[in-house]
Motif scaffolding. Structure first.
Motif, PDB file in Angstrom:
ATOM      1  N   SER A   1      32.905 -28.148  73.234  1.00  0.00           N
ATOM      2  CA  SER A   1      33.041 -26.846  72.579  1.00  0.00           C
ATOM      3  C   SER A   1      34.339 -26.885  71.754  1.00  0.00           C
ATOM      4  CB  SER A   1      33.138 -25.729  73.617  1.00  0.00           C
ATOM      5  OG  SER A   1      34.361 -25.836  74.334  1.00  0.00           O
ATOM      6  N   PRO A   2      34.454 -26.027  70.747  1.00  0.00           N
ATOM      7  CA  PRO A   2      35.702 -25.990  69.980  1.00  0.00           C
ATOM      8  C   PRO A   2      36.926 -25.766  70.871  1.00  0.00           C
ATOM      9  CG  PRO A   2      34.005 -24.789  68.808  1.00  0.00           C
ATOM     10  CD  PRO A   2      33.426 -25.161  70.149  1.00  0.00           C
ATOM     11  N   GLU A   3      36.766 -24.943  71.904  1.00  0.00           N
ATOM     12  CA  GLU A   3      37.890 -24.680  72.819  1.00  0.00           C
ATOM     13  C   GLU A   3      38.289 -25.951  73.568  1.00  0.00           C
ATOM     14  OE1 GLU A   3      35.943 -21.209  71.558  1.00  0.00           O
ATOM     15  OE2 GLU A   3      35.063 -22.836  72.748  1.00  0.00           O
ATOM     16  N   GLN A   4      37.303 -26.703  74.028  1.00  0.00           N
ATOM     17  CA  GLN A   4      37.592 -27.959  74.724  1.00  0.00           C
ATOM     18  C   GLN A   4      38.278 -28.953  73.802  1.00  0.00           C
ATOM     19  OE1 GLN A   4      33.498 -28.723  75.951  1.00  0.00           O
ATOM     20  NE2 GLN A   4      34.022 -28.413  78.110  1.00  0.00           N
ATOM     21  N   LEU A   5      37.811 -29.029  72.563  1.00  0.00           N
ATOM     22  CA  LEU A   5      38.413 -29.952  71.600  1.00  0.00           C
ATOM     23  C   LEU A   5      39.873 -29.575  71.349  1.00  0.00           C
ATOM     24  CD1 LEU A   5      36.754 -31.356  68.403  1.00  0.00           C
ATOM     25  CD2 LEU A   5      39.099 -30.525  68.326  1.00  0.00           C
ATOM     26  N   LEU A   6      40.115 -28.289  71.110  1.00  0.00           N
ATOM     27  CA  LEU A   6      41.484 -27.832  70.852  1.00  0.00           C
ATOM     28  C   LEU A   6      42.395 -28.097  72.041  1.00  0.00           C
ATOM     29  CD1 LEU A   6      40.658 -24.466  69.060  1.00  0.00           C
ATOM     30  CD2 LEU A   6      41.850 -26.408  68.030  1.00  0.00           C
ATOM     31  N   ASN A   7      41.919 -27.797  73.240  1.00  0.00           N
ATOM     32  CA  ASN A   7      42.729 -28.028  74.438  1.00  0.00           C
ATOM     33  C   ASN A   7      43.048 -29.501  74.617  1.00  0.00           C
ATOM     34  OD1 ASN A   7      42.834 -25.326  75.114  1.00  0.00           O
ATOM     35  ND2 ASN A   7      41.042 -25.412  76.451  1.00  0.00           N
ATOM     36  N   ARG A   8      42.063 -30.341  74.366  1.00  0.00           N
ATOM     37  CA  ARG A   8      42.269 -31.778  74.511  1.00  0.00           C
ATOM     38  C   ARG A   8      43.380 -32.267  73.567  1.00  0.00           C
ATOM     39  NH1 ARG A   8      40.100 -36.865  75.633  1.00  0.00           N
ATOM     40  NH2 ARG A   8      38.463 -36.015  76.947  1.00  0.00           N
ATOM     41  N   VAL A   9      43.289 -31.861  72.301  1.00  0.00           N
ATOM     42  CA  VAL A   9      44.273 -32.317  71.319  1.00  0.00           C
ATOM     43  C   VAL A   9      45.647 -31.718  71.586  1.00  0.00           C
ATOM     44  CG1 VAL A   9      44.915 -32.327  68.878  1.00  0.00           C
ATOM     45  CG2 VAL A   9      42.541 -32.742  69.537  1.00  0.00           C
ATOM     46  N   MET A  10      45.716 -30.413  71.748  1.00  0.00           N
ATOM     47  CA  MET A  10      47.021 -29.747  71.848  1.00  0.00           C
ATOM     48  C   MET A  10      47.752 -30.083  73.143  1.00  0.00           C
ATOM     49  SD  MET A  10      47.172 -28.497  68.907  1.00  0.00           S
ATOM     50  CE  MET A  10      48.824 -27.833  69.141  1.00  0.00           C
ATOM     51  N   SER A  11      47.024 -30.519  74.177  1.00  0.00           N
ATOM     52  CA  SER A  11      47.681 -30.914  75.428  1.00  0.00           C
ATOM     53  C   SER A  11      48.252 -32.333  75.349  1.00  0.00           C
ATOM     54  CB  SER A  11      46.704 -30.830  76.600  1.00  0.00           C
ATOM     55  OG  SER A  11      45.663 -31.774  76.457  1.00  0.00           O
ATOM     56  N   LYS A  12      47.826 -33.098  74.345  1.00  0.00           N
ATOM     57  CA  LYS A  12      48.263 -34.495  74.244  1.00  0.00           C
ATOM     58  C   LYS A  12      49.115 -34.782  73.016  1.00  0.00           C
ATOM     59  CE  LYS A  12      43.992 -36.189  76.465  1.00  0.00           C
ATOM     60  NZ  LYS A  12      44.558 -36.867  77.634  1.00  0.00           N
ATOM     61  N   VAL A  13      49.029 -33.938  71.985  1.00  0.00           N
ATOM     62  CA  VAL A  13      49.680 -34.245  70.717  1.00  0.00           C
ATOM     63  C   VAL A  13      51.205 -34.211  70.835  1.00  0.00           C
ATOM     64  CG1 VAL A  13      49.773 -31.864  69.823  1.00  0.00           C
ATOM     65  CG2 VAL A  13      49.515 -33.806  68.236  1.00  0.00           C
ATOM     66  N   ASP A  14      51.849 -35.091  70.085  1.00  0.00           N
ATOM     67  CA  ASP A  14      53.309 -35.176  70.084  1.00  0.00           C
ATOM     68  C   ASP A  14      53.748 -35.718  68.726  1.00  0.00           C
ATOM     69  OD1 ASP A  14      55.889 -34.993  70.960  1.00  0.00           O
ATOM     70  OD2 ASP A  14      55.658 -36.333  72.666  1.00  0.00           O
ATOM     71  N   ASN A  15      55.055 -35.812  68.520  1.00  0.00           N
ATOM     72  CA  ASN A  15      55.562 -36.380  67.273  1.00  0.00           C
ATOM     73  C   ASN A  15      54.904 -37.734  67.000  1.00  0.00           C
ATOM     74  OD1 ASN A  15      57.314 -34.240  67.082  1.00  0.00           O
ATOM     75  ND2 ASN A  15      59.135 -35.383  67.652  1.00  0.00           N
ATOM     76  N   GLY A  16      54.423 -37.912  65.780  1.00  0.00           N
ATOM     77  CA  GLY A  16      53.867 -39.201  65.384  1.00  0.00           C
ATOM     78  C   GLY A  16      52.421 -39.436  65.782  1.00  0.00           C
ATOM     79  N   SER A  17      51.767 -38.438  66.370  1.00  0.00           N
ATOM     80  CA  SER A  17      50.387 -38.646  66.839  1.00  0.00           C
ATOM     81  C   SER A  17      49.413 -38.830  65.684  1.00  0.00           C
ATOM     82  CB  SER A  17      49.924 -37.457  67.688  1.00  0.00           C
ATOM     83  OG  SER A  17      50.545 -37.458  68.949  1.00  0.00           O
ATOM     84  N   MET A  18      48.483 -39.757  65.880  1.00  0.00           N
ATOM     85  CA  MET A  18      47.355 -39.917  64.974  1.00  0.00           C
ATOM     86  C   MET A  18      46.126 -39.402  65.713  1.00  0.00           C
ATOM     87  SD  MET A  18      48.119 -43.415  62.831  1.00  0.00           S
ATOM     88  CE  MET A  18      48.106 -44.619  64.154  1.00  0.00           C
ATOM     89  N   ILE A  19      45.488 -38.386  65.152  1.00  0.00           N
ATOM     90  CA  ILE A  19      44.410 -37.658  65.819  1.00  0.00           C
ATOM     91  C   ILE A  19      43.062 -38.102  65.256  1.00  0.00           C
ATOM     92  CG2 ILE A  19      43.495 -35.368  66.350  1.00  0.00           C
ATOM     93  CD1 ILE A  19      46.403 -34.312  65.713  1.00  0.00           C
ATOM     94  N   LEU A  20      42.242 -38.720  66.109  1.00  0.00           N
ATOM     95  CA  LEU A  20      40.960 -39.268  65.680  1.00  0.00           C
ATOM     96  C   LEU A  20      39.854 -38.218  65.747  1.00  0.00           C
ATOM     97  CD1 LEU A  20      39.162 -41.715  64.910  1.00  0.00           C
ATOM     98  CD2 LEU A  20      38.905 -42.145  67.372  1.00  0.00           C
ATOM     99  N   MET A  21      39.074 -38.149  64.675  1.00  0.00           N
ATOM    100  CA  MET A  21      37.940 -37.232  64.643  1.00  0.00           C
ATOM    101  C   MET A  21      36.859 -37.783  63.728  1.00  0.00           C
ATOM    102  SD  MET A  21      39.685 -34.168  62.374  1.00  0.00           S
ATOM    103  CE  MET A  21      40.887 -33.849  63.651  1.00  0.00           C
ATOM    104  N   HIS A  22      35.705 -37.114  63.734  1.00  0.00           N
ATOM    105  CA  HIS A  22      34.564 -37.493  62.908  1.00  0.00           C
ATOM    106  C   HIS A  22      33.984 -36.229  62.293  1.00  0.00           C
ATOM    107  CE1 HIS A  22      34.976 -40.441  66.185  1.00  0.00           C
ATOM    108  NE2 HIS A  22      34.534 -41.342  65.331  1.00  0.00           N
ATOM    109  N   PRO A  23      33.125 -36.367  61.280  1.00  0.00           N
ATOM    110  CA  PRO A  23      32.469 -35.171  60.744  1.00  0.00           C
ATOM    111  C   PRO A  23      31.358 -34.706  61.684  1.00  0.00           C
ATOM    112  CG  PRO A  23      31.810 -37.123  59.501  1.00  0.00           C
ATOM    113  CD  PRO A  23      32.812 -37.577  60.507  1.00  0.00           C
ATOM    114  N   THR A  24      31.744 -33.871  62.642  1.00  0.00           N
ATOM    115  CA  THR A  24      30.815 -33.353  63.652  1.00  0.00           C
ATOM    116  C   THR A  24      30.862 -31.829  63.656  1.00  0.00           C
ATOM    117  OG1 THR A  24      32.474 -33.313  65.406  1.00  0.00           O
ATOM    118  CG2 THR A  24      31.230 -35.377  65.134  1.00  0.00           C
ATOM    119  N   ASP A  25      29.920 -31.227  64.305  1.00  0.00           N
ATOM    120  CA  ASP A  25      29.887 -29.772  64.418  1.00  0.00           C
ATOM    121  C   ASP A  25      31.121 -29.225  65.154  1.00  0.00           C
ATOM    122  OD1 ASP A  25      28.581 -27.188  64.125  1.00  0.00           O
ATOM    123  OD2 ASP A  25      28.152 -27.309  66.270  1.00  0.00           O
ATOM    124  N   PRO A  26      31.507 -29.788  66.317  1.00  0.00           N
ATOM    125  CA  PRO A  26      32.691 -29.270  67.007  1.00  0.00           C
ATOM    126  C   PRO A  26      33.964 -29.369  66.155  1.00  0.00           C
ATOM    127  CG  PRO A  26      31.439 -30.700  68.466  1.00  0.00           C
ATOM    128  CD  PRO A  26      30.843 -30.856  67.106  1.00  0.00           C
TER     129      PRO A  26
END
Length: 291
Positions: A220-245
């Motif tokens: 879900s969008p909420e799960q995706l946001l929580n996953r990223v924001m709980s792990k992101v830090d200075n210098g992070s490269m965030i992997l994603m794809h063209p998906t619905d979420p």
């Protein structure tokens, strides 16, 4: 003149308190290649010119210039890169594209709305079949990278096949965008040392990721946001794809990243040694820079 001389000497004396040494790029045991970071030094003459009309020292009128490190990423032996410098308050969005055409337009619109440039890694076969979309991505100002030609497991294919996958994709993307490519993202993050070496011989750096949205699992969008924001830090490269979420959560993700004080740049911007404006010692965001 006496007042001006006193002011000049005061700036000269205090400038030492604001000096930040440059940091060299290095090979980390865990994170592999880590880019360097420019240092900062007060430009005494320029600062003096800004302060002399009032004749008094002012922190806010200090002018800085950046000092490049002696060792940069390009000086290191070929190694994969998982993140930017940990003192650089910037992150990058890595968007791997081999499918998901129906979500690309919305994602591009969201990125444009927030004036954010991302790095799109295109599968060569996809780019060949979708040249209009590839050109649309490039025309919007995003960085284009190499994601192999047929999305194989790069860890197990032969050396000759590895080179062919990289070369064919470079040729297709360059023919479509007329721009050279700088980075290679192995499909599924699979590689061996030789993969990285061959990519380097083809003038490409190999990039991985720091934070994975795992958007292909349809969170879900909420799960995706929580996953990223709980792990992101200075210098992070965030992997994603063209998906619905990702299409549904991208607007909120960008807002939350910016609220946390992160700048969002391309992979090239993130991995350069250049400091962001936020990294001026005073954090005023209104300092002029001379190079």
């Amino acid at each position: 003149m006496k007042q001006k001389d006193v002011l000049f000497k005061e700036i000269e004396s205090k400038s030492e308190d604001y000096y930040i040494p440059p940091q060299d790029a290095k090979i980390d045991r865990v994170w592999k290649a880590i880019p360097g970071l420019n240092g900062l030094k007060v430009d005494i003459e320029a600062s003096y010119k800004k302060m002399k009309p009032n004749g008094v020292f002012s922190e806010e009128k200090l002018v800085f210039h950046q000092i490049q490190p002696k060792v940069n990423l390009s000086d290191l032996p070929p190694n994969p890169i998982y993140k930017g410098h940990p003192d650089k308050q910037m992150v990058s969005l890595l968007i791997n594209v081999a499918w998901g055409n129906e979500y690309l337009t919305d994602m591009l619109a969201t990125l444009k709305k927030h004036n954010v440039s991302a790095s799109f890694f295109l599968e060569g076969r996809w780019a060949q079949n979708n040249p209009e979309l590839a050109r649309m991505i490039e025309a919007a100002g995003h960085e284009i990278g190499n994601h192999s030609f047929t999305h194989p497991n790069m860890e197990i294919i032969s050396s000759s096949k590895t080179r062919e996958e990289i070369q064919k994709t470079n040729e297709v993307i360059k023919a479509i965008t007329e721009k050279p490519i700088k980075w290679f993202a192995p499909p599924s993050g699979s590689y061996r040392n030789e993969t990285v070496q061959i990519a380097a011989e083809e003038k490409l750096g190999t990039v991985m990721w720091t934070v994975d949205t795992v958007d292909w699992k349809k969170p879900s969008p909420e799960q995706l946001l929580n996953r990223v924001m709980s792990k992101v830090d200075n210098g992070s490269m965030i992997l994603m794809h063209p998906t619905d979420p990702t299409a549904k959560s991208l607007n909120q993700l960008i807002l939350q990243l910016k609220q946390r004080g992160f700048q969002i740049g391309t992979v090239s911007e993130l991995l350069s040694s250049e400091r962001t404006i936020d990294y001026y010692h005073l954090g005023k965001g209104n300092n002029e820079e001379t190079n």
